[in-house]
Design a protein around this motif. Structure first.
Motif, PDB file in Angstrom:
ATOM      1  N   SER A 117      33.306  90.761  70.265  1.00 30.54           N
ATOM      2  CA  SER A 117      32.719  91.129  71.311  1.00 30.54           C
ATOM      3  C   SER A 117      31.346  91.648  71.182  1.00 30.54           C
ATOM      4  O   SER A 117      30.829  92.730  71.869  1.00 30.54           O
ATOM      5  CB  SER A 117      33.713  92.307  71.956  1.00 30.54           C
ATOM      6  OG  SER A 117      34.955  91.922  71.854  1.00 30.54           O
ATOM      7  N   SER A 150      36.248 104.206  79.899  1.00 30.79           N
ATOM      8  CA  SER A 150      36.928 102.978  80.571  1.00 30.79           C
ATOM      9  C   SER A 150      37.541 101.967  79.587  1.00 30.79           C
ATOM     10  O   SER A 150      38.255 101.004  79.922  1.00 30.79           O
ATOM     11  CB  SER A 150      36.337 102.325  81.630  1.00 30.79           C
ATOM     12  OG  SER A 150      34.891 101.516  81.081  1.00 30.79           O
ATOM     13  N   ARG A 151      36.791 101.947  78.449  1.00 26.87           N
ATOM     14  CA  ARG A 151      36.992 100.898  77.411  1.00 26.87           C
ATOM     15  C   ARG A 151      37.789 101.203  76.103  1.00 26.87           C
ATOM     16  O   ARG A 151      36.780 101.599  75.214  1.00 26.87           O
ATOM     17  CB  ARG A 151      35.788  99.881  77.160  1.00 26.87           C
ATOM     18  CG  ARG A 151      35.938  98.834  76.210  1.00 26.87           C
ATOM     19  CD  ARG A 151      34.949  97.982  76.409  1.00 26.87           C
ATOM     20  NE  ARG A 151      33.433  98.584  76.683  1.00 26.87           N
ATOM     21  CZ  ARG A 151      32.608  98.468  75.754  1.00 26.87           C
ATOM     22  NH1 ARG A 151      33.022  97.946  74.334  1.00 26.87           N
ATOM     23  NH2 ARG A 151      31.390  98.935  75.681  1.00 26.87           N
ATOM     24  N   THR A 208      41.036 102.368  83.153  1.00 24.04           N
ATOM     25  CA  THR A 208      40.838 102.009  81.744  1.00 24.04           C
ATOM     26  C   THR A 208      41.177 100.553  81.769  1.00 24.04           C
ATOM     27  O   THR A 208      42.096 100.030  82.488  1.00 24.04           O
ATOM     28  CB  THR A 208      41.265 102.533  80.577  1.00 24.04           C
ATOM     29  OG1 THR A 208      43.270 102.654  80.984  1.00 24.04           O
ATOM     30  CG2 THR A 208      41.118 104.553  80.586  1.00 24.04           C
ATOM     31  N   LYS A 209      40.427  99.962  80.797  1.00 30.03           N
ATOM     32  CA  LYS A 209      40.689  98.345  80.749  1.00 30.03           C
ATOM     33  C   LYS A 209      42.041  98.072  79.950  1.00 30.03           C
ATOM     34  O   LYS A 209      42.606  96.956  79.949  1.00 30.03           O
ATOM     35  CB  LYS A 209      39.461  97.647  80.062  1.00 30.03           C
ATOM     36  CG  LYS A 209      38.171  97.650  80.776  1.00 30.03           C
ATOM     37  CD  LYS A 209      37.214  96.965  80.346  1.00 30.03           C
ATOM     38  CE  LYS A 209      35.939  96.771  81.285  1.00 30.03           C
ATOM     39  NZ  LYS A 209      35.361  97.859  81.885  1.00 30.03           N
TER      40      LYS A 209
END
Length: 298
Positions: A117, A150-151, A208-209
């Protein structure tokens, strides 16, 4: 909490590295990095062409964005104000990404098969400018460890390589805090509980993802507690350090407390690293917090 001496010697490891392809004569630096040290490469510069020097202007950033970011795996560039700049900026960020990959091969060879990533970032705004416009939670001039609302990271590490590309001789000033085990012992009693239901609902609502684990909840609360604690910001264990232009440095930003106090123009390469890819997983924030909790946090 006695017994920990915060000094440059136990906080930073200086490396005599003059090339992105040069292995360190001492061998792999994985152990020093995993203990929470910042690897400081004072001679490792990233030279910009004349065309790239022109890009060092805050007007190149979309006013709605803090920085320009590039995902090299899918070729996605975001945060650019003018379409005409996209090719030159993408070329610059791709080149820095490739240099950082080569550096990992030279200094941190154990990580090659595990890092994933990648995101490369061009930071053009002066630190002083976004300090004034940010809420305390988003103000990175406050001492903190990285955690993303959020991740959720699910225990994975955040590895970052920074390069000061300031053309005017201005250093990047950081505050660096105490080691993570002591930090965790300081804040853990104040981090509260965890609700799996709340985590599931936040993911369902798109906040959140993916589902926020107990570990992610603790890291996010630690991030917020650190930033909101004015006494800790002023009186907590910390030292100041200037990263001069033409230098690079590496750290796990989820482990090493840090705060950017001054500077402008920087390149930043970020990867995620699974805990199982570490040489010493016991040093990871996940394992440290699990030892305090007395249970698994994933």
């Amino acid at each position: 909490m006695q017994g920990y001496d915060l000094t440059p010697e136990n906080t930073l490891k200086e490396l005599a590295c003059y090339s992105w392809t040069q292995p360190d004569p001492e061998g792999s630096q994985v152990t020093e990095l995993e203990k929470g040290k910042v690897l400081f490469l004072p001679h490792l510069s990233f030279d910009l062409s004349a065309r790239e020097q022109v890009l060092l202007d805050v007007s190149r950033v979309d006013p709605k964005r803090k920085n320009i970011s590039y995902n090299p795996q899918i070729g996605r560039l975001t945060g650019v104000a003018y379409q005409a700049d996209c090719t030159a900026i993408e070329t610059l960020l791709s080149r820095h990404y490739q240099s950082c990959k080569t550096l990992v091969t030279a200094l941190l060879p154990e990580y090659q098969q595990y890092l994933h990533s990648p995101v490369n970032t061009l930071r053009l705004h002066p630190v002083a400018a976004w300090r004034k416009s940010s809420s305390w939670r988003k103000d990175d001039s406050r001492l903190h460890v990285d955690a993303f609302p959020s991740r959720p990271m699910h225990g994975e590490r955040i590895l970052r390589i920074f390069t000061n590309i300031n053309p005017h001789g201005e250093g990047r000033e950081w505050r660096i805090g105490e080691d993570f085990p002591q930090l965790a012992r300081r804040f853990y009693p104040h981090l509260g509980g965890y609700s799996p239901l709340s985590s599931w609902l936040q993911h369902l609502a798109g906040i959140t993802k993916r589902r926020r684990t107990h570990y992610d909840a603790l890291m996010l609360r630690m991030h917020d507690k650190m930033k909101s604690d004015e006494h800790y910001q002023q009186q907590g264990l910390q030292l100041s350090f200037q990263f001069p232009p033409g230098s690079s440095w590496i750290c796990f930003s989820d482990q090493t407390p840090h705060a950017a106090m001054a500077g402008q123009f920087m390149l930043e390469q970020t990867w995620q690293l699974p805990v199982q890819g570490m040489k010493h997983p016991e040093y990871s924030p996940l394992r440290v917090l699990e030892s305090l909790a007395g249970k698994a946090l994933l």
